[in-house]
Design an enzyme around this catalytic site. Structure first.
Site, PDB file in Angstrom:
ATOM      1  N   ASP A  22       0.863  -1.166   0.000  1.00  0.00           N
ATOM      2  CA  ASP A  22       0.000   0.000   0.000  1.00  0.00           C
ATOM      3  C   ASP A  22       0.914   1.235   0.000  1.00  0.00           C
ATOM      4  O   ASP A  22       2.132   1.136   0.145  1.00  0.00           O
ATOM      5  CB  ASP A  22      -0.960  -0.024   1.209  1.00  0.00           C
ATOM      6  CG  ASP A  22      -2.225   0.763   0.911  1.00  0.00           C
ATOM      7  OD1 ASP A  22      -3.279   0.442   1.491  1.00  0.00           O
ATOM      8  OD2 ASP A  22      -2.160   1.702   0.078  1.00  0.00           O
TER       9      ASP A  22
HETATM   10  C1  GLC Z   1      -4.414   4.100  -0.508  1.00  0.00           C
HETATM   11  C2  GLC Z   1      -5.296   2.931  -0.118  1.00  0.00           C
HETATM   12  C3  GLC Z   1      -5.348   1.828  -1.148  1.00  0.00           C
HETATM   13  C4  GLC Z   1      -5.223   2.440  -2.524  1.00  0.00           C
HETATM   14  C5  GLC Z   1      -3.811   3.002  -2.633  1.00  0.00           C
HETATM   15  C6  GLC Z   1      -3.579   3.710  -3.969  1.00  0.00           C
HETATM   16  O1  GLC Z   1      -3.706   4.579   0.596  1.00  0.00           O
HETATM   17  O2  GLC Z   1      -5.060   2.330   1.146  1.00  0.00           O
HETATM   18  O3  GLC Z   1      -6.570   1.126  -0.971  1.00  0.00           O
HETATM   19  O4  GLC Z   1      -5.441   1.457  -3.522  1.00  0.00           O
HETATM   20  O5  GLC Z   1      -3.502   3.884  -1.566  1.00  0.00           O
HETATM   21  O6  GLC Z   1      -4.365   4.867  -4.039  1.00  0.00           O
END
Ligand code: GLC
Length: 715
Positions: A270
């Protein structure tokens, strides 16, 4: 992995420099004007394996620019024609519940109990998003959640593993289509692995405490289903599980994800999760973060550049072996090849007729909406005079919900517009803000029915949007009280994202329509249901508690040993001395514009040997359902089991099947279920699936509180 792909990957890797290999594990976010030239140079050096097509850590809550397809094609051209190995970039974006056509938030889609329709909506989504150059989306989000204070409950599928597994399959199959290498196939990503929905207090990103037994039986089934359906990417989660950050946990990312669930694709972190290992207190330097995450089985690093900045040094120092990097690169390249990226790296944007998508959106919105209460006021006769009041009467943006990066609020109809279309001058939209509340307001006095358009702002849901009190605003509650003084039949339409504490609200209303945040066609779908153009058929995928202080309150709970089980109404007074903690509306609940009667369920083969069950023999269960009313309606017939005596405690109810059937007025239909090996077991704390001899109570009814049951036995 098919041999020809393997040899192709082997050849690519054998020609790549160490830095180029690490480049494939690097996912920066979209460049902006102040770093575009430096970014292009990085692409030219082969250091950009993927691009996160958005700017900002919480893309779901921040405005993102429209996708410029030519811009991404330009970057792709540099990668393919000018970088040392010519490997195409994988473009990923949060296409969570629709693209330009916005479908209901995932939690609302779960309420449809219609996986075929969910699949169709995600097929529409993939067609639209791939046409804008998106190869890969970070969805389905499969975080089971028992705490509606968590803002991200809206992105998931609620409190049940069986519903989660069904949605996972539908979304992956919808996104990826018949052939992964088709241009309109979009790679799915099962997220967030694992346990993020158990964040303490619903406070986003906070610690979780999950036993392996709970992990295997509550949190993992949806991921197992996504992988079985063909998901080739998984996103690791921000949280720790019982003291281990998932980001650096070989137990979760390799032993369980790959060893037990059989995942063969690649894992992406993440956003900035790798470098955050320092703040989580398990690493001191970025180099340690990079080595720990990669060794745990985390293949691609989202945004923080921790891999590209530190892995070369880590290899040279012997902190990590190049073979581990090769393994991660192999997984990423395999997915790129299977996605057809080498064959069609560029996007030729075409004009798409979205009329079918919008029709699907209206159908899905109508199927997601849950009728919670109806004291004979719905459906409203179109000749009635209707007074519409409330902050959501003219609302557009919130109807789309959070994580709607490419939806357009200005294209979203309001409830007042759609009701006007339906009943013309019989609608009187009354501005509650300007309204001088008194008992003689002529507009309300003239109305036959009052509709209150209420709800929760989209900004109170999604990432970093936990709330401490799950309710609507004090002003909206006052509006309900005021409306009640007019003595008119009053309908509450609740455009809420999360489940809210509903007792105080529902008691003052004659009807309650839970409209969630149901997307581009939300208003039209609500109007259809208010006036009976469509009959409501949604069912709750989450419990609606009486009060926020009763959280956590979920149906798939194990029994206490004492004479009390509050969810199921066994001496609930023994739970709290100051309030009744039974669910106000339980899991699986929902009304229609008719009523259904159920026969006792029957099973012609209620005793099977364990060996017969292992050999594939199934318990055949059937029930007759009769529509007792004057209107046709769709009933979601639900089947639950309770394994009354097992090696580990099992929930008092576990959903193990549902069938949604349209039944005409006065008609009776036979609904059949099968219970097989796959539904009758559970996982032990080591992840071994176990089916035991013993008795099972089998319940068939309209929600989890049904006592319409029979007994089967594995002997
Ligand atoms: C965010 C979220 C994740 C998302 C990623 C890209 O922090 O936790 O679900 O897909 O970053 O935006």
């Amino acid at each position: 992995m098919p041999d020809k792909i393997k040899s192709r990957v082997d050849t690519l890797i054998s020609n790549m420099s160490l830095r180029a290999k690490i480049g494939q594990l690097n996912q920066p976010e979209t460049p902006t004007e102040n770093n575009i030239e430096e970014f292009k140079e990085a692409v030219r050096r082969g250091e950009v394996g993927s691009i996160l097509m958005s700017v900002g850590a919480t893309a779901g809550n921040d405005a993102q620019g429209e996708i410029n397809v030519d811009f991404y094609n330009e970057l792709q051209k540099i990668a393919v024609e000018e970088s040392p190995d010519g490997i195409p970039i994988l473009f990923g974006r949060d296409v969570i519940h629709g693209h330009r056509t916005v479908f209901p938030i995932p939690l609302a889609m779960a309420a449809s109990f219609n996986p075929e329709l969910v699949c169709r909506c995600y097929r529409d989504t993939a067609i639209e998003a791939t046409n804008d150059g998106v190869h890969w989306t970070f969805t389905p989000m499969l975080d089971l959640c028992h705490d509606p204070r968590w803002g991200r409950i809206i992105e998931g599928t609620g409190e049940d593993p069986y519903v989660g597994a069904g949605i996972a399959k539908a979304v992956v199959e919808g996104l990826q289509g018949d052939n992964l290498s088709n241009k309109d196939s979009m790679l799915a990503c099962a997220k967030h692995f694992i346990g993020y929905g158990a964040s303490e207090g619903g406070r986003d990103y906070h610690r979780t405490e999950i036993s392996d037994y709970s992990l295997f039986n509550y949190y993992l089934p949806a991921f197992r289903a996504a992988i079985k359906a063909g998901a080739l990417t998984v996103m690791s989660s921000f949280n720790d599980v019982s003291g281990q950050p998932v980001t650096s946990s070989r137990k979760y990312l390799t032993d369980i994800l790959r060893g037990n669930l059989g995942f063969e694709g690649f894992v992406v972190s993440d956003y900035d999760a790798v470098i955050q290992l320092i703040k989580q207190g398990v690493a001191e330097t970025p180099e340690q973060c990079a080595a720990m995450a990669l060794n745990a089985g985390l293949d691609m690093d989202m945004h923080d550049k921790c891999y590209i900045d530190n892995l070369e040094t880590a290899v040279k120092k012997g902190v990590i072996s190049e073979s581990v990097i090769d393994e991660a690169v192999r997984r990423v390249l395999t997915v790129k090849i299977r996605a057809g990226l080498f064959e069609h790296p560029y996007t030729e944007k075409k004009t798409i007729d979205r009329s079918k998508h919008l029709a699907d959106a209206r159908e899905m919105a109508a199927e997601s909406i849950v009728l919670l209460k109806n004291n004979g006021v719905l459906p409203i006769d179109k000749n009635s005079k209707v007074g519409l009041i409330g902050p959501f009467a003219n609302e557009r943006r919130s109807l789309l919900g959070s994580w709607t990066i490419d939806g357009k609020a200005e294209e979203t109809s309001t409830l007042s517009e759609k009701m006007r279309e339906e009943i013309g001058g019989n609608l009187n939209v009354i501005n509650s803000a300007a309204l001088a509340w008194d008992s003689t307001n002529k507009n309300i006095a003239a109305a036959d029915v009052v509709v209150l358009a209420l709800g929760e702002s989209w900004t109170a849901t999604g990432e970093s949007r936990a709330v401490s009190d799950i309710t609507i605003s004090a002003e909206q509650k006052a509006l309900i009280k005021k409306a009640k003084t007019y003595g008119k039949k009053t309908v509450g339409v609740l455009f809420c994202g999360r489940p809210i504490a509903i007792e105080e609200i529902a008691e003052d209303l004659d009807a309650v329509v839970y409209a969630w945040h149901t997307g581009s066609e939300a208003a039209g779908a609500v109007s259809d249901i208010l006036f009976g153009v469509k009959t409501p058929c949604g069912r709750l995928p989450v419990t609606l508690p009486r009060k926020a202080t009763h959280i956590p309150l979920y149906y798939n709970v194990t029994s206490s040993g004492r004479p009390v089980n509050c969810y199921y109404g066994e001496n609930p007074g023994n739970c709290y001395v100051d309030s009744m903690p039974t669910p106000y509306y339980p899991f699986g609940y929902g009304l229609t514009y008719t009523t259904f009667d159920y026969s006792k369920p029957v099973c012609n083969n209620s005793k099977l040997s364990l060996q017969e069950v292992k050999n594939g023999k199934k318990f055949d269960i059937s029930v007759f359902v009769t529509n007792k009313g004057e209107n046709s309606g769709k009933e979601t017939v639900q089947l639950y089991i309770h394994d009354a005596c097992a090696g580990m405690m099992r929930p008092l109810r576990e959903l193990k099947g549902f069938k949604k059937a349209e039944i005409s007025a006065g008609k009776t239909v036979k609904i059949d279920f099968e219970l097989s090996y796959d539904e009758l077991g559970f996982y032990d704390e080591k992840g071994n699936y176990i089916v035991e001899k013993g008795k099972f109570e089998v319940f068939v009814g309209k929600d989890c509180l049904t006592n319409n049951s029979l007994e089967i036995e594995i002997i």
